[in-house]
Design a protein around this motif. Sequence first.
Motif, PDB file in Angstrom:
ATOM      1  N   THR A   3      16.781  10.351 -37.482  1.00 49.92           N
ATOM      2  CA  THR A   3      17.258  11.587 -38.117  1.00 49.92           C
ATOM      3  C   THR A   3      16.252  12.718 -37.926  1.00 49.92           C
ATOM      4  N   THR A   6      16.751  14.492 -34.651  1.00 52.65           N
ATOM      5  CA  THR A   6      17.923  15.369 -34.681  1.00 52.65           C
ATOM      6  C   THR A   6      17.619  16.659 -35.433  1.00 52.65           C
ATOM      7  N   ILE A 142      21.825  15.476 -24.256  1.00 53.48           N
ATOM      8  CA  ILE A 142      22.169  15.329 -25.674  1.00 53.48           C
ATOM      9  C   ILE A 142      23.038  14.095 -25.878  1.00 53.48           C
ATOM     10  N   ASN A 143      23.941  13.848 -24.944  1.00 54.34           N
ATOM     11  CA  ASN A 143      24.810  12.668 -25.017  1.00 54.34           C
ATOM     12  C   ASN A 143      24.004  11.379 -25.003  1.00 54.34           C
ATOM     13  N   LEU A 146      21.173  11.563 -28.301  1.00 56.60           N
ATOM     14  CA  LEU A 146      21.753  11.602 -29.646  1.00 56.60           C
ATOM     15  C   LEU A 146      23.026  10.773 -29.766  1.00 56.60           C
ATOM     16  N   ASP A 147      23.533  10.313 -28.612  1.00 60.74           N
ATOM     17  CA  ASP A 147      24.772   9.545 -28.569  1.00 60.74           C
ATOM     18  C   ASP A 147      25.951  10.348 -29.121  1.00 60.74           C
ATOM     19  N   TRP A 148      25.888  11.664 -28.940  1.00 62.96           N
ATOM     20  CA  TRP A 148      27.019  12.508 -29.320  1.00 62.96           C
ATOM     21  C   TRP A 148      28.013  12.543 -28.167  1.00 62.96           C
ATOM     22  N   ASN A 149      29.244  12.860 -28.476  1.00 66.60           N
ATOM     23  CA  ASN A 149      30.288  12.966 -27.464  1.00 66.60           C
ATOM     24  C   ASN A 149      29.869  13.943 -26.371  1.00 66.60           C
ATOM     25  N   PHE A 152      31.459  17.439 -26.567  1.00 62.50           N
ATOM     26  CA  PHE A 152      30.889  18.195 -27.682  1.00 62.50           C
ATOM     27  C   PHE A 152      29.479  18.663 -27.359  1.00 62.50           C
ATOM     28  N   SER A 153      28.708  17.802 -26.685  1.00 63.71           N
ATOM     29  CA  SER A 153      27.326  18.147 -26.336  1.00 63.71           C
ATOM     30  C   SER A 153      27.289  19.357 -25.402  1.00 63.71           C
ATOM     31  N   LEU A 156      28.239  22.471 -27.410  1.00 60.83           N
ATOM     32  CA  LEU A 156      27.161  22.902 -28.299  1.00 60.83           C
ATOM     33  C   LEU A 156      26.079  23.648 -27.530  1.00 60.83           C
TER      34      LEU A 156
END
Length: 465
Positions: A3, A6, A142-143, A146-149, A152-153, A156
């Motif tokens: 966290t 992030t 970022i993907n 952070l394992d974000w989509n 979306f990355s 952003l």
Amino acid sequence: METSDTIVLLLYFAVLIVVGIIGSRKSKSSEDYVLAGRRLGVFMNLGCLSAVIIGGASTLGTTSLGYQYGISGIWLVVMIGLGIMALGIFVVKKISGYKVLTISELLGKRYNNQTRLISAVVTAIYTLLITVTQIIGMGAIINVLLDWNLTFSMLLGGGIVLFYTILGGMWSVTVTDIIQFVVMTIGLFFIMLPMSLAKAGGFDHLLAELPDSYFSFTNIGVDQIFQYFLLYFFGLIVSQDIWQRVFTAKNTKTARISTASAGLYSIAYALAAAVIGMCALLVLPDLTNTQNTFASMAIAILPSGMLGIILASVCSALMSTASGGLIASATLISNDIIKEYFFPNIKDKQFITLSRITTLGLGLISIIFALWIQDILVALDVAYAILSGAIFVPLLAGLFWKKATAKGSFYSIIVSTIVILVGFAIDGLSATSPIIYGIVASVITMVSMSLLDKKTSVPVIKKGV
């Protein structure tokens, strides 16, 4: 990532947004918005130049090439460094003093409005593709971390760049570039490089464990090195996003010192990134997607909190180049096409509004293209191939050959662009031959049309006009 990592990244993004708001207050004229008032000193100009030339392909691409080929992975960025040094040595003095905003405007003064238009279109496509490559890189990093989509990355990262570039123009881009230059320098040279070497057992362990070919500067292949020369050495000399940074310098001496220093910085950056990739081969020998070498290595060796700083440093490299490409493309479209052909008497503040609207439209287009292409090196190769093949010859001829004519310039751009695109369609997007064909076609067309043209006495443009 934890966290805390992030939070570090989100705080960094918040700083960039605040800078964009502050920059909007400094952009009181079109020259402020497009060229930061033409008053940057050496450090500021060096930071801007280094930040814009060291982007996603330079960081992620060179680390990946280091993983695959060893120290010879440096050549992509070395050619970028040599290109900007050549710009400073041979071209900056020639272009200093001209009251222009773009390469196309200079070509228009040297030749005619048709040449200005066609060069603006070609160069705008290149700068837009540069922005696309950086948005792809931001999404990928970022993907992974952070394992974000992925979608979306990209949205952003691209959205933040678009926000601060629209608000403050070159003033916002300049201040964020300096922040990004400092962050990416600390991240690569003082965190990732020493910790990668420590994890891999030191440089002596690299020498002992890696194949001898990994320490050969030609392991990547002479043909590949030559391709990088054609793409990036020539491309940097005639790159609008670089020229726009050069124009922000307060005088010629500042610009020449800054370009030379940025070139040396690029070479050092290339060596560091390639060594990180070589360390990753020992630490992570089974990577399936080498484009993620940098991100995977960061996850493997860095503690919580520090990983967030590295992510911010990579995003810095990507965002600075993305914003540079975006504002360059917007300047070309607004200054050399819309203003020239539709609103020739537009007022200064109205031009700022026009530039912001153009930036918004191009930013949205670049995000859409990034979601579609999703391959950073392919997009970068196509961008530089179009620029090197189409613009390099008429620009250099205009500066150094008095017999170059408007007709020769105009048709050389058109012919070479067509040859390059046809070459890519036949030989594939990774082929070297289309660039060679394009440059040869450009030279032949430029020389033959100029010599055959009766109007051979094109006046050399006067400085300050």
